[in-house]
Design an enzyme around this catalytic site. Structure first.
Site, PDB file in Angstrom:
ATOM      1  N   SER A  10      70.732  22.404  22.206  1.00  0.00           N
ATOM      2  CA  SER A  10      71.927  23.246  22.159  1.00  0.00           C
ATOM      3  C   SER A  10      71.976  24.289  23.270  1.00  0.00           C
ATOM      4  CB  SER A  10      72.031  23.949  20.801  1.00  0.00           C
ATOM      5  OG  SER A  10      70.906  24.798  20.594  1.00  0.00           O
ATOM      6  N   GLY A  11      70.896  24.464  24.030  1.00  0.00           N
ATOM      7  CA  GLY A  11      70.873  25.449  25.107  1.00  0.00           C
ATOM      8  C   GLY A  11      71.493  24.910  26.378  1.00  0.00           C
ATOM      9  N   TYR A  12      71.494  25.729  27.418  1.00  0.00           N
ATOM     10  CA  TYR A  12      72.089  25.307  28.681  1.00  0.00           C
ATOM     11  C   TYR A  12      71.336  24.140  29.313  1.00  0.00           C
ATOM     12  CZ  TYR A  12      74.957  29.580  28.692  1.00  0.00           C
ATOM     13  OH  TYR A  12      75.852  30.573  28.388  1.00  0.00           O
ATOM     14  N   CYS A 147      62.898  26.890  38.083  1.00  0.00           N
ATOM     15  CA  CYS A 147      63.974  26.667  39.057  1.00  0.00           C
ATOM     16  C   CYS A 147      63.702  27.345  40.396  1.00  0.00           C
ATOM     17  CB  CYS A 147      65.309  27.102  38.467  1.00  0.00           C
ATOM     18  SG  CYS A 147      65.362  28.807  37.871  1.00  0.00           S
ATOM     19  N   ASN A 308      70.115  25.628  39.366  1.00  0.00           N
ATOM     20  CA  ASN A 308      68.968  25.963  38.522  1.00  0.00           C
ATOM     21  C   ASN A 308      68.879  25.127  37.259  1.00  0.00           C
ATOM     22  OD1 ASN A 308      71.359  27.805  38.073  1.00  0.00           O
ATOM     23  ND2 ASN A 308      70.219  28.267  36.205  1.00  0.00           N
TER      24      ASN A 308
END
EC number: 1.2.1.38
Length: 341
Positions: A10-12, A147, A308
């Site tokens: 559910s995160g980026y 990143c 990123n």
């Protein structure tokens, strides 16, 4: 088809993994795992996935076994999760920082807590395709670098490997707001972040340990949050060990990256995009690297930029899995970015 799952879907970063896997010809997303979102549709959290899937998030206890499992979970928490998930998938790909550093004492110094599973560190292969391609083939445990660390490593490695720079280098990193994750606190509110260039790590940014480990250099790193949503850019300043002309420096980078599918050498004398610019890399798995030579001072500034969330996380993870499976590295990662944006 290879069955794939994502813990922390559910995160980026989890959302980017979902996007890439849904378009991958050989990886089938069967387990988007989220404790807090279990039962909700993916496209309710990641609206860019509308009409692409009817999948819903599943809780950790309901997740099926997978061939490949991506851990898009928080630093300091993932090391405790690995023993639980290790038996649920043939290949485990960790996108947290918990298995990036080989020395648990260094990990404790930078992350402020003791490593609870140091015995597992040797099992993980570094997810750096440009150097560890042979080790990634068949690897069952993969740790994807951070990143800004990826950008700095790719910028500095050709110089360090050729012995062209002195030991001490400085890295100045800039990162968009998505680098803080979808659960970021008050400092990432639009009212606080808009228009700001916040130096959140004036010295000792934790990625400096990864860059030092990868290049063998002594690294000092700072980081600034900028107004962009996506993108990371690093400027790495180093002193040359010998007099060097620009064509010779360009040849060093081209010899290192000329055959790489996702690293491009960008160092032009003129133009709007004469050095690496993260804006045009949004959504792509490219990392552009370049340089500026200050011959009078005997110094070089190595520059790198990437998205990123893609080459800095999800895309690099999928590239590693492609290598592991013996597939073409570009599979599922062909998107070149947009211009103008």
């Amino acid at each position: 088809m290879i069955r794939a799952g994502i813990v922390g879907a559910s995160g980026y970063i989890g959302g980017e993994l979902c996007r890439i896997l849904l378009g991958h010809p050989h990886l089938e997303l069967v387990a988007p795992v989220s404790r807090g979102m279990a039962g909700r549709r993916l496209d309710g959290v990641h609206p860019n996935l509308r009409a692409l899937t009817d999948l819903a998030f599943v809780g950790p206890d309901d997740a099926p076994d997978c061939d490949v499992l991506f851990l898009a979970t928080p630093h300091r928490e993932t090391m405790a999760m690995v023993p639980r998930w290790a038996g649920r998938a043939g290949c485990l790909v960790d996108l947290s920082a918990d298995f990036r550093l080989t020395d648990p004492e260094v990990y404790e110094r930078y992350y402020g807590t003791a490593h609870t599973a140091p015995e597992l560190l040797p099992e993980f292969v570094t997810g750096w395709p440009e150097r560890y391609r042979k080790d990634l083939a068949g690897a069952d445990r993969i740790s994807v670098p951070g990143c800004m660390a990826t950008a700095a490593i790719l910028a500095l490695y050709p110089l360090a490997a050729a012995g062209l720079v002195e030991d001490r280098v400085s890295v100045d990193g800039r990162i968009g707001s998505s680098g803080s994750g979808s659960g970021a606190g008050p400092m990432n509110l639009h009212a606080e972040r808009s228009g700001a260039m916040r130096v959140f790590a004036p010295a000792g940014h934790r990625h400096e340990a990864e860059v030092a480990q990868a290049t063998g250099l002594t690294v000092s790193m700072s980081a600034t949050g900028v107004e962009a949503v996506r993108g990371a850019q690093v400027l790495c300043r180093a002193t040359l060990t010998a007099e060097l002309r620009e064509p010779e420096l360009r040849r060093v980078y081209r010899d290192c990256y000329g055959a790489e599918p996702f690293v491009r050498v960008v160092a032009q004398r003129r133009g709007l995009y004469r050095l690496p610019e993260p804006k045009i890399l949004s959504g792509s798995n490219f990392c552009d690297v370049g340089f500026a030579l200050d011959a009078d001072r005997g110094q070089v500034v190595a520059v790198a930029a990437l998205d990123n969330l893609v080459k800095g996380a999800a895309g690099n993870a999928v590239q590693c899995v492609n290598i592991r499976q013996g597939w073409p590295e570009r599979l599922g990662l062909e998107f070149p970015g947009l211009h103008p944006l």
